[in-house]
Write a protein that holds these residues in place. Structure first.
Motif, PDB file in Angstrom:
ATOM      1  N   SER A 106      36.272 -27.561  -5.851  1.00  0.00           N
ATOM      2  CA  SER A 106      37.498 -28.005  -5.187  1.00  0.00           C
ATOM      3  C   SER A 106      38.311 -28.868  -6.140  1.00  0.00           C
ATOM      4  O   SER A 106      37.775 -29.454  -7.089  1.00  0.00           O
TER       5      SER A 106
ATOM      6  N   GLN B   1      39.715 -17.245  -6.017  1.00  0.00           N
ATOM      7  CA  GLN B   1      41.017 -17.740  -5.569  1.00  0.00           C
ATOM      8  C   GLN B   1      40.788 -19.032  -4.795  1.00  0.00           C
ATOM      9  O   GLN B   1      40.071 -19.056  -3.794  1.00  0.00           O
ATOM     10  N   LEU B   2      41.383 -20.132  -5.285  1.00  0.00           N
ATOM     11  CA  LEU B   2      41.252 -21.423  -4.598  1.00  0.00           C
ATOM     12  C   LEU B   2      42.177 -21.426  -3.386  1.00  0.00           C
ATOM     13  O   LEU B   2      43.394 -21.293  -3.525  1.00  0.00           O
ATOM     14  N   THR B   3      41.603 -21.553  -2.207  1.00  0.00           N
ATOM     15  CA  THR B   3      42.405 -21.557  -0.976  1.00  0.00           C
ATOM     16  C   THR B   3      42.747 -22.989  -0.574  1.00  0.00           C
ATOM     17  O   THR B   3      41.989 -23.932  -0.835  1.00  0.00           O
ATOM     18  N   TRP B   4      43.874 -23.126   0.080  1.00  0.00           N
ATOM     19  CA  TRP B   4      44.391 -24.441   0.458  1.00  0.00           C
ATOM     20  C   TRP B   4      43.695 -24.945   1.713  1.00  0.00           C
ATOM     21  O   TRP B   4      43.542 -24.246   2.703  1.00  0.00           O
ATOM     22  N   ASP B   5      43.215 -26.194   1.627  1.00  0.00           N
ATOM     23  CA  ASP B   5      42.602 -26.873   2.773  1.00  0.00           C
ATOM     24  C   ASP B   5      43.520 -28.041   3.144  1.00  0.00           C
ATOM     25  O   ASP B   5      43.489 -29.089   2.497  1.00  0.00           O
TER      26      ASP B   5
ATOM     27  N   ASP C 279      50.333 -29.098  -2.130  1.00  0.00           N
ATOM     28  CA  ASP C 279      50.302 -27.766  -1.531  1.00  0.00           C
ATOM     29  C   ASP C 279      50.952 -26.715  -2.416  1.00  0.00           C
ATOM     30  O   ASP C 279      50.508 -25.589  -2.506  1.00  0.00           O
TER      31      ASP C 279
ATOM     32  N   ARG D 264      43.553 -31.872   1.784  1.00  0.00           N
ATOM     33  CA  ARG D 264      44.561 -31.864   0.718  1.00  0.00           C
ATOM     34  C   ARG D 264      43.955 -31.352  -0.591  1.00  0.00           C
ATOM     35  O   ARG D 264      44.173 -31.905  -1.666  1.00  0.00           O
ATOM     36  N   THR D 265      43.159 -30.319  -0.489  1.00  0.00           N
ATOM     37  CA  THR D 265      42.507 -29.742  -1.681  1.00  0.00           C
ATOM     38  C   THR D 265      42.602 -28.220  -1.641  1.00  0.00           C
ATOM     39  O   THR D 265      42.874 -27.624  -0.597  1.00  0.00           O
ATOM     40  N   ARG D 266      42.373 -27.642  -2.792  1.00  0.00           N
ATOM     41  CA  ARG D 266      42.132 -26.205  -2.858  1.00  0.00           C
ATOM     42  C   ARG D 266      40.654 -26.023  -3.203  1.00  0.00           C
ATOM     43  O   ARG D 266      40.099 -26.749  -4.004  1.00  0.00           O
ATOM     44  N   ARG D 267      40.028 -25.017  -2.568  1.00  0.00           N
ATOM     45  CA  ARG D 267      38.585 -24.848  -2.777  1.00  0.00           C
ATOM     46  C   ARG D 267      38.196 -23.374  -2.764  1.00  0.00           C
ATOM     47  O   ARG D 267      38.902 -22.534  -2.219  1.00  0.00           O
TER      48      ARG D 267
ATOM     49  N   ASP E 286      49.884 -24.995  -8.559  1.00  0.00           N
ATOM     50  CA  ASP E 286      48.967 -23.918  -8.960  1.00  0.00           C
ATOM     51  C   ASP E 286      47.979 -24.481  -9.979  1.00  0.00           C
ATOM     52  O   ASP E 286      48.283 -25.411 -10.702  1.00  0.00           O
TER      53      ASP E 286
END
Length: 201
Positions: A190, A136-140, A195, A144-147, A198
Motif C-alpha cells: 500500500s 494495479q493499486l486500487t484506491w481505498d 486520489d 486514503r491509500t492505494r493497495r 499515479d
C-alpha cells in the motif's frame, strides 16, 4: 574387401571361362533405438529433476560408449560408459540441476552412431516466486491509500526466509518472515497518496 578370379579345367577336355568372386566382410553393428526428446519440465534452481533414458539395441552387436553431458545435465551413474547388448533394453537416469532460472536444452549424442541424437529440454524456476509480476493499486478512500495484493510461493521442500522491500513510500503487510515448505503467503502493498495521483514502482 577382397576379390579373386578362378577358372575350372577338366583334365581331359576344355577350360572354363574366368569367374570373379568379390568378398566384403561386414562387422555386426548396433541399432540403437533412442527417444527423440526428453522433457524435464520445470525444475527449481538448486534441485535435481530426474528422467529415464531408455535405450534399446535391435542390432547384432553391442553398443558400448561413454555418454557426455555438460552441466546442468549429468548421468546419474558412476561410469560414463553405457553398454547395451544386442536385443537388450537399458535404462539410464539423467539429472537436470539448474543453477540459474531460464530455459535450458542440449543434445545427447551417441558415439559411433551418426544421426542418433536425443534432445534434452527443461525450464529452471526460482525457488521463491512472487505473483503477479504486475499489480494495479486500487484506491481505498477510507485509508486514503492505494493497495494491491501479491502472493509469495515457496517451491522448495524446506522453509525459506524472505524480505520484501521497495521504495520508501511503499508499505508491506509482511516485510520479512519465513515461508513454509511448498507454502505461500499473501502480501499486501500500500502507499498513501492523493486520489488523483499515479504511482509506478
Amino acid at each position: 574387401a577382397d576379390a579373386f578370379t578362378f577358372r575350372v579345367k577338366h583334365r581331359d577336355t576344355a577350360t572354363s571361362g574366368s569367374a570373379t568372386v568379390r568378398i566384403r566382410i561386414v562387422d555386426p553393428v548396433p541399432e540403437l533405438v533412442v527417444p527423440g526428446e526428453i522433457e524435464f519440465g520445470e525444475a527449481v534452481v538448486g534441485e535435481t529433476a530426474v528422467r529415464p533414458l531408455i535405450l534399446e539395441n535391435k542390432g547384432t552387436a553391442a553398443f558400448a560408449a561413454p555418454l557426455a553431458l555438460d552441466l546442468p545435465w549429468r548421468l546419474l551413474q558412476e561410469a560414463a560408459l553405457v553398454r547395451v547388448e544386442p536385443g537388450a533394453r537399458v535404462e539410464v537416469r539423467i539429472g537436470f540441476t539448474p543453477l540459474t532460472p531460464g530455459e535450458a536444452s542440449t543434445r545427447l549424442e551417441f558415439p559411433g552412431l551418426d544421426g542418433t541424437v536425443t534432445r534434452l529440454t527443461g525450464r529452471a524456476v526460482a525457488p521463491v516466486r512472487l505473483q503477479p509480476s504486475l499489480v494495479q493499486l486500487t484506491w481505498d478512500p477510507a485509508g486514503r491509500t492505494r493497495r494491491a495484493t501479491a502472493t509469495l510461493t515457496n517451491r522448495l521442500d524446506a522453509p525459506v526466509e524472505f524480505t520484501v522491500a521497495g521504495s520508501p513510500r511503499l508499505k508491506f503487510s509482511e516485510e520479512r518472515g519465513t515461508l513454509p515448505p511448498r507454502g505461500s503467503l499473501d502480501v499486501t502493498v500500500s502507499v498513501p497518496l492523493p486520489d488523483a495521483a499515479d504511482l509506478q514502482s
